[in-house]
Design an enzyme around this catalytic site. Structure first.
Site, PDB file in Angstrom:
ATOM      1  N   HIS A   1      84.007  41.219  98.490  1.00 21.30           N
ATOM      2  CA  HIS A   1      84.106  42.195  99.307  1.00 21.30           C
ATOM      3  C   HIS A   1      85.295  42.332  99.978  1.00 21.30           C
ATOM      4  O   HIS A   1      85.544  43.028 100.736  1.00 21.30           O
ATOM      5  CB  HIS A   1      82.986  42.187 100.481  1.00 21.30           C
ATOM      6  CG  HIS A   1      81.600  42.315 100.030  1.00 21.30           C
ATOM      7  ND1 HIS A   1      81.236  43.562  99.116  1.00 21.30           N
ATOM      8  CD2 HIS A   1      80.541  41.705  99.864  1.00 21.30           C
ATOM      9  CE1 HIS A   1      79.934  43.575  98.605  1.00 21.30           C
ATOM     10  NE2 HIS A   1      79.475  42.142  99.115  1.00 21.30           N
TER      11      HIS A   1
ATOM     12  N   ASP B   1      76.314  41.234  90.802  1.00 17.41           N
ATOM     13  CA  ASP B   1      75.778  40.908  91.943  1.00 17.41           C
ATOM     14  C   ASP B   1      74.989  41.996  92.738  1.00 17.41           C
ATOM     15  O   ASP B   1      75.252  43.077  92.308  1.00 17.41           O
ATOM     16  CB  ASP B   1      76.975  40.805  93.148  1.00 17.41           C
ATOM     17  CG  ASP B   1      76.603  40.140  94.527  1.00 17.41           C
ATOM     18  OD1 ASP B   1      76.973  38.749  94.522  1.00 17.41           O
ATOM     19  OD2 ASP B   1      76.334  40.951  95.330  1.00 17.41           O
TER      20      ASP B   1
ATOM     21  N   HIS C   1      75.204  43.543  95.483  1.00 11.85           N
ATOM     22  CA  HIS C   1      75.991  44.275  96.232  1.00 11.85           C
ATOM     23  C   HIS C   1      77.156  44.830  95.278  1.00 11.85           C
ATOM     24  O   HIS C   1      77.661  44.385  94.726  1.00 11.85           O
ATOM     25  CB  HIS C   1      76.614  43.523  97.389  1.00 11.85           C
ATOM     26  CG  HIS C   1      75.591  42.909  98.363  1.00 11.85           C
ATOM     27  ND1 HIS C   1      74.985  41.794  98.092  1.00 11.85           N
ATOM     28  CD2 HIS C   1      75.144  43.486  99.352  1.00 11.85           C
ATOM     29  CE1 HIS C   1      74.013  41.421  99.236  1.00 11.85           C
ATOM     30  NE2 HIS C   1      74.042  42.594  99.880  1.00 11.85           N
TER      31      HIS C   1
ATOM     32  N   ASP D   1      71.886  37.447  93.872  1.00  7.19           N
ATOM     33  CA  ASP D   1      71.357  37.861  95.078  1.00  7.19           C
ATOM     34  C   ASP D   1      70.321  39.263  94.653  1.00  7.19           C
ATOM     35  O   ASP D   1      69.779  39.957  95.651  1.00  7.19           O
ATOM     36  CB  ASP D   1      71.993  38.335  96.090  1.00  7.19           C
ATOM     37  CG  ASP D   1      73.265  39.110  95.781  1.00  7.19           C
ATOM     38  OD1 ASP D   1      73.367  39.254  94.684  1.00  7.19           O
ATOM     39  OD2 ASP D   1      74.218  39.298  96.851  1.00  7.19           O
TER      40      ASP D   1
HETATM   41 ZN   LIG Z   1      75.802  40.333  97.238  1.00  8.25          ZN
END
Ligand SMILES: [Zn+2]
Length: 394
Positions: free
Chosen positions: A143, A178, A180, A267
């Site tokens: 990120h 992931d 996200h 995750d």
């Molecule tokens: Zn993540």
């Protein structure tokens, strides 16, 4: 036991140092670097470091010039000053000093070392010393943006490593599994046709960072080279793989990259405390197997870790991933000597030692019907087919 296979097993370089497991971001922070030590213990007890085709490589610290290939020098200087104990009143402007991105002494060094694991994995693959480079400490910075920290990420190791590959004249396919959206990596190469980014994630409609929609397709010369696959919360293994199979293999083969670069966040796991996808470790490992087949076709595969906040899932999933890369079949049972999770006093609620690598799949979630999940995901795939596929002649 080793899988029977006509081909010689791939040479895997595992890049790691225990130094990266020895700090905390803050007392309550969900990202606990000790997860890497548990992972390493389980890999060791499973015999993966005894395999003749697995070598362990020591990382180096990324240089300032390497970090500045992806980050504004002013931001890099702020991180360095805070790391040395200075108080930086304007750090909030750079995303620092928040609950997600707390500051701490030494953060520049540990982050530069983390970036260095990814760089070394890439260097060993590009030099031909390894077919596969795996740096599980990397990837969690996906990120991080050019001028700010975000979502636990400070220096974006994937962008930095892929910058080096692009500068060497190579084209890179980046696949981020992931939970996200890999927004920082997407932003780092948004206008480039040298890097194809594909991110499969829980939709930003429900999850941080709130981006990663199909309409984000790149800009300028990079239009069509950013691909997003936002999925409904509570998507389980079978429907996750429907989406993966519909998008990833065809686009990668059409792009014809020189290197496959994958972010293997876990995750997505159904027990992860931060997210809502519902994968099992075996669902995750099936994705690693499919990426491995693509990596073998391309000949160069660099893999990093990523998110993962359930410590048992992290240890098991990344051990399964390394075994898959090495073409080694793990037994069903976790070695009985793997007790470090239970012995870890930093874990309050989840100290049970797992007994199997694979999970018992979770029951369907009560919040969403399978129909709703499948309709949402089918709509995502339809949009990708109309917006992206024609640009690749598909
Ligand atoms: Zn993540």
């Amino acid at each position: 036991m080793r899988n029977s296979d006509q081909q010689p097993p791939p040479k895997v370089a595992f890049v790691y140092t225990d130094e990266l497991s020895r700090y905390r971001l803050s007392p309550e922070h969900p990202l606990r670097p000790v997860r890497l030590r548990h992972m390493h213990d389980l890999m060791h007890l499973s015999g993966l470091f005894d395999l003749s085709n697995v070598s362990v490589a020591v990382p180096r610290r990324a240089t300032r010039a390497e970090i500045e290939s992806a980050h504004d020098p002013e931001y890099v200087s702020i991180v360095e000053a805070i790391s040395n104990g200075a108080i930086a009143p304007g750090m909030g402007e750079f995303g620092l000093g928040t609950p997600d991105n707390p500051t701490r002494p030494g953060m520049y060094d540990t982050t530069a070392l983390c970036v260095g694991t990814t760089l070394v994995a890439g260097e060993l693959v590009l030099s031909g010393e390894a077919d596969i480079g795996f740096a599980p400490a990397g990837g969690v910075h996906h990120h991080a943006m050019r001028r700010n920290a975000s979502g636990f990420g400070v220096f974006n190791d994937a962008v930095i490593a892929m910058n080096a590959m692009v500068n060497a004249g190579l084209r890179v396919a980046y696949v981020d599994i992931d939970c996200h959206h890999g927004d920082g990596v997407q932003a780092g190469h948004y206008d480039s046709d040298r890097v194809l980014t594909i991110s499969i994630h829980e939709s930003g409609q429900w999850l941080f960072p709130g981006t990663g929609f199909v309409q984000e397709i790149g800009s300028g010369g990079g239009t069509g080279y950013s691909v997003n696959v936002p999925l409904a919360p509570y998507t389980q293994d079978a429907d996750w793989h429907v989406a993966f199979d519909a998008v990833v293999p065809d686009l990668i083969r059409a792009f014809k990259p020189d290197v496959l670069f994958t972010q293997l966040g876990i995750d997505t796991h159904f027990q992860d405390p931060l997210t809502h996808l519902s994968l099992t470790t075996q669902g995750f490992n099936l994705a690693v197997q499919k990426l491995g087949r693509l990596g073998a076709e391309i000949g160069k595969w660099v893999a990093v870790g990523g998110g993962g906040y359930d410590l048992s899932a992290v240890a098991r999933a990344w051990t399964m991933a390394l075994a898959t890369m090495a073409n080694y079949e793990l037994p069903d049972d976790v070695p009985g000597t793997f007790t470090s999770l239970a012995d870890d006093s930093t874990i309050e609620s989840e100290g049970d030692v797992p007994t199997k690598f694979a999970d018992t799949p979770p029951p369907p979630d009560e919040h969403s019907s399978l129909d709703e999940i499948q309709q949402h995901n089918a709509h995502t795939l339809d949009e990708i087919r109309s917006l992206i596929f024609p640009k690749f002649g598909l």
